[in-house]
Design a protein around this motif. Structure first.
Motif, PDB file in Angstrom:
ATOM      1  N   GLY A 176       0.776  -1.231   0.000  1.00  0.00           N
ATOM      2  CA  GLY A 176       0.000   0.000   0.000  1.00  0.00           C
ATOM      3  C   GLY A 176       0.808   1.282   0.000  1.00  0.00           C
ATOM      4  O   GLY A 176       0.236   2.366   0.136  1.00  0.00           O
ATOM      5  N   HIS A 177       2.126   1.202  -0.147  1.00  0.00           N
ATOM      6  CA  HIS A 177       2.951   2.412  -0.160  1.00  0.00           C
ATOM      7  C   HIS A 177       4.303   2.111  -0.798  1.00  0.00           C
ATOM      8  O   HIS A 177       4.619   0.968  -1.094  1.00  0.00           O
ATOM      9  CB  HIS A 177       3.134   2.969   1.256  1.00  0.00           C
ATOM     10  CG  HIS A 177       3.710   1.979   2.226  1.00  0.00           C
ATOM     11  ND1 HIS A 177       5.042   1.632   2.226  1.00  0.00           N
ATOM     12  CD2 HIS A 177       3.137   1.261   3.220  1.00  0.00           C
ATOM     13  CE1 HIS A 177       5.273   0.738   3.175  1.00  0.00           C
ATOM     14  NE2 HIS A 177       4.127   0.498   3.791  1.00  0.00           N
ATOM     15  N   THR A 178       5.096   3.138  -1.000  1.00  0.00           N
ATOM     16  CA  THR A 178       6.407   2.979  -1.638  1.00  0.00           C
ATOM     17  C   THR A 178       7.545   2.825  -0.634  1.00  0.00           C
ATOM     18  O   THR A 178       8.705   2.727  -1.027  1.00  0.00           O
ATOM     19  CB  THR A 178       6.717   4.176  -2.561  1.00  0.00           C
ATOM     20  OG1 THR A 178       6.595   5.383  -1.802  1.00  0.00           O
ATOM     21  CG2 THR A 178       5.774   4.208  -3.751  1.00  0.00           C
ATOM     22  N   THR A 230      13.276   5.403   0.204  1.00  0.00           N
ATOM     23  CA  THR A 230      12.246   5.268   1.238  1.00  0.00           C
ATOM     24  C   THR A 230      12.480   4.046   2.122  1.00  0.00           C
ATOM     25  O   THR A 230      11.539   3.476   2.666  1.00  0.00           O
ATOM     26  CB  THR A 230      10.850   5.186   0.601  1.00  0.00           C
ATOM     27  OG1 THR A 230      10.853   4.142  -0.374  1.00  0.00           O
ATOM     28  CG2 THR A 230      10.446   6.508  -0.032  1.00  0.00           C
ATOM     29  N   GLN A 238       2.373   2.103   9.158  1.00  0.00           N
ATOM     30  CA  GLN A 238       1.376   3.175   9.112  1.00  0.00           C
ATOM     31  C   GLN A 238       2.038   4.510   8.758  1.00  0.00           C
ATOM     32  O   GLN A 238       1.510   5.287   7.968  1.00  0.00           O
ATOM     33  CB  GLN A 238       0.653   3.308  10.454  1.00  0.00           C
ATOM     34  CG  GLN A 238      -0.378   2.244  10.689  1.00  0.00           C
ATOM     35  CD  GLN A 238      -1.053   2.413  12.046  1.00  0.00           C
ATOM     36  OE1 GLN A 238      -0.453   2.891  13.012  1.00  0.00           O
ATOM     37  NE2 GLN A 238      -2.307   2.001  12.116  1.00  0.00           N
ATOM     38  N   ALA A 269       2.899   4.462   5.113  1.00  0.00           N
ATOM     39  CA  ALA A 269       1.705   4.663   4.283  1.00  0.00           C
ATOM     40  C   ALA A 269       1.350   6.150   4.208  1.00  0.00           C
ATOM     41  O   ALA A 269       0.888   6.639   3.175  1.00  0.00           O
ATOM     42  CB  ALA A 269       0.533   3.860   4.841  1.00  0.00           C
ATOM     43  N   LEU A 270       1.602   6.865   5.285  1.00  0.00           N
ATOM     44  CA  LEU A 270       1.292   8.285   5.344  1.00  0.00           C
ATOM     45  C   LEU A 270       2.336   9.126   4.596  1.00  0.00           C
ATOM     46  O   LEU A 270       1.994  10.071   3.889  1.00  0.00           O
ATOM     47  CB  LEU A 270       1.220   8.722   6.807  1.00  0.00           C
ATOM     48  CG  LEU A 270       0.692  10.116   7.100  1.00  0.00           C
ATOM     49  CD1 LEU A 270      -0.725  10.292   6.570  1.00  0.00           C
ATOM     50  CD2 LEU A 270       0.720  10.362   8.601  1.00  0.00           C
ATOM     51  N   TYR A 271       3.611   8.764   4.766  1.00  0.00           N
ATOM     52  CA  TYR A 271       4.683   9.587   4.221  1.00  0.00           C
ATOM     53  C   TYR A 271       5.312   9.044   2.935  1.00  0.00           C
ATOM     54  O   TYR A 271       6.149   9.711   2.339  1.00  0.00           O
ATOM     55  CB  TYR A 271       5.758   9.810   5.289  1.00  0.00           C
ATOM     56  CG  TYR A 271       5.243  10.647   6.423  1.00  0.00           C
ATOM     57  CD1 TYR A 271       5.170  12.032   6.307  1.00  0.00           C
ATOM     58  CD2 TYR A 271       4.768  10.059   7.592  1.00  0.00           C
ATOM     59  CE1 TYR A 271       4.662  12.809   7.335  1.00  0.00           C
ATOM     60  CE2 TYR A 271       4.263  10.836   8.622  1.00  0.00           C
ATOM     61  CZ  TYR A 271       4.203  12.197   8.485  1.00  0.00           C
ATOM     62  OH  TYR A 271       3.697  12.962   9.499  1.00  0.00           O
ATOM     63  N   CYS A 272       4.923   7.866   2.520  1.00  0.00           N
ATOM     64  CA  CYS A 272       5.421   7.263   1.278  1.00  0.00           C
ATOM     65  C   CYS A 272       4.224   6.688   0.522  1.00  0.00           C
ATOM     66  O   CYS A 272       4.004   5.478   0.510  1.00  0.00           O
ATOM     67  CB  CYS A 272       6.422   6.148   1.562  1.00  0.00           C
ATOM     68  SG  CYS A 272       7.832   6.640   2.547  1.00  0.00           S
ATOM     69  N   PRO A 273       3.421   7.542  -0.070  1.00  0.00           N
ATOM     70  CA  PRO A 273       2.183   7.071  -0.702  1.00  0.00           C
ATOM     71  C   PRO A 273       2.451   6.087  -1.837  1.00  0.00           C
ATOM     72  O   PRO A 273       3.569   5.992  -2.341  1.00  0.00           O
ATOM     73  CB  PRO A 273       1.550   8.357  -1.224  1.00  0.00           C
ATOM     74  CG  PRO A 273       2.654   9.347  -1.306  1.00  0.00           C
ATOM     75  CD  PRO A 273       3.676   8.952  -0.296  1.00  0.00           C
ATOM     76  N   PRO A 274       1.412   5.348  -2.225  1.00  0.00           N
ATOM     77  CA  PRO A 274       1.576   4.385  -3.315  1.00  0.00           C
ATOM     78  C   PRO A 274       1.835   5.094  -4.641  1.00  0.00           C
ATOM     79  O   PRO A 274       1.602   6.297  -4.781  1.00  0.00           O
ATOM     80  CB  PRO A 274       0.245   3.634  -3.339  1.00  0.00           C
ATOM     81  CG  PRO A 274      -0.721   4.533  -2.669  1.00  0.00           C
ATOM     82  CD  PRO A 274       0.065   5.372  -1.702  1.00  0.00           C
ATOM     83  N   ASN A 282       3.824  -1.259  -7.036  1.00  0.00           N
ATOM     84  CA  ASN A 282       4.925  -1.104  -6.078  1.00  0.00           C
ATOM     85  C   ASN A 282       5.852  -2.305  -6.184  1.00  0.00           C
ATOM     86  O   ASN A 282       5.400  -3.444  -6.183  1.00  0.00           O
ATOM     87  CB  ASN A 282       4.386  -1.028  -4.641  1.00  0.00           C
ATOM     88  CG  ASN A 282       3.875   0.340  -4.280  1.00  0.00           C
ATOM     89  OD1 ASN A 282       4.136   1.309  -4.966  1.00  0.00           O
ATOM     90  ND2 ASN A 282       3.138   0.410  -3.195  1.00  0.00           N
TER      91      ASN A 282
END
Length: 168
Positions: free
Chosen positions: A45-47, A85, A142, A145-150, A157
């Motif tokens: 869900g994130h990068t 990241t 978490q 997910a907030l600071y490295c969006p998909p 990804n």
């Protein structure tokens, strides 16, 4: 985060024995598998990229746990991700120390990492290793997910770093 009394443990060899005992007792193949699975699922869900390193006995050449974590960060190539990241969660069992090192592409404030460390330290002090570590991984994920969006829609990804915890 080293607690007082570490010097006598070091000189007596107690820290060496304690670190290995803690790793054998609390970081079983099942616990390591659970951590890897949690990381694998969350990273979809994130990068961001999380690596966990558990060191039974930190080497004598580096006495400072933060500097050792930076060394491990480099040696494990956590910095080597396309978006910079990578995040390392480092535990030095013999020193009772926890460090989080985040690459420059993760703009999370230091308070987030400090909170994760404080909660995990408390859980470890109460012998709650597996659940405490899984909760720490969830909290880091978490933040990622907030600071490295998909990536934008249509781009997948990549998983650039191993999900399995590294035992040093």
């Amino acid at each position: 985060m080293r607690q007082d009394g570490g010097k006598w443990k070091e000189l007596s060899g107690w820290a060496f024995a304690e670190g290995h005992w803690l790793r054998r007792k609390h970081f079983t193949p099942q616990v390591l598998s659970d951590i890897a699975q949690r990381i694998r699922q969350s990273e979809q869900g994130h990068t961001g990229e999380l690596m966990v390193a558990v060191e039974a006995v930190a080497p004598a050449h580096e006495r400072d746990s933060h500097l050792r974590a930076l060394e491990v960060f480099g040696r494990l190539r956590v910095w080597d991700t396309p978006f910079n990241t990578g995040v390392l969660l480092y535990l030095a069992l013999d020193r009772h120390s926890i460090e989080i090192v985040a690459d420059r592409g993760v703009a999370a404030p230091a308070q987030i990492w400090e909170s994760v460390i404080a909660k995990l330290q408390n859980r470890l002090q109460h012998g709650d290793y597996a659940a405490g570590l899984l909760d720490a991984v969830a909290a880091i994920e978490q933040a990622l997910a907030l600071y490295c969006p998909p990536l934008p829609e249509g781009r997948e990804n990549r998983n650039d770093l191993p999900d399995e915890p590294v035992l040093l």
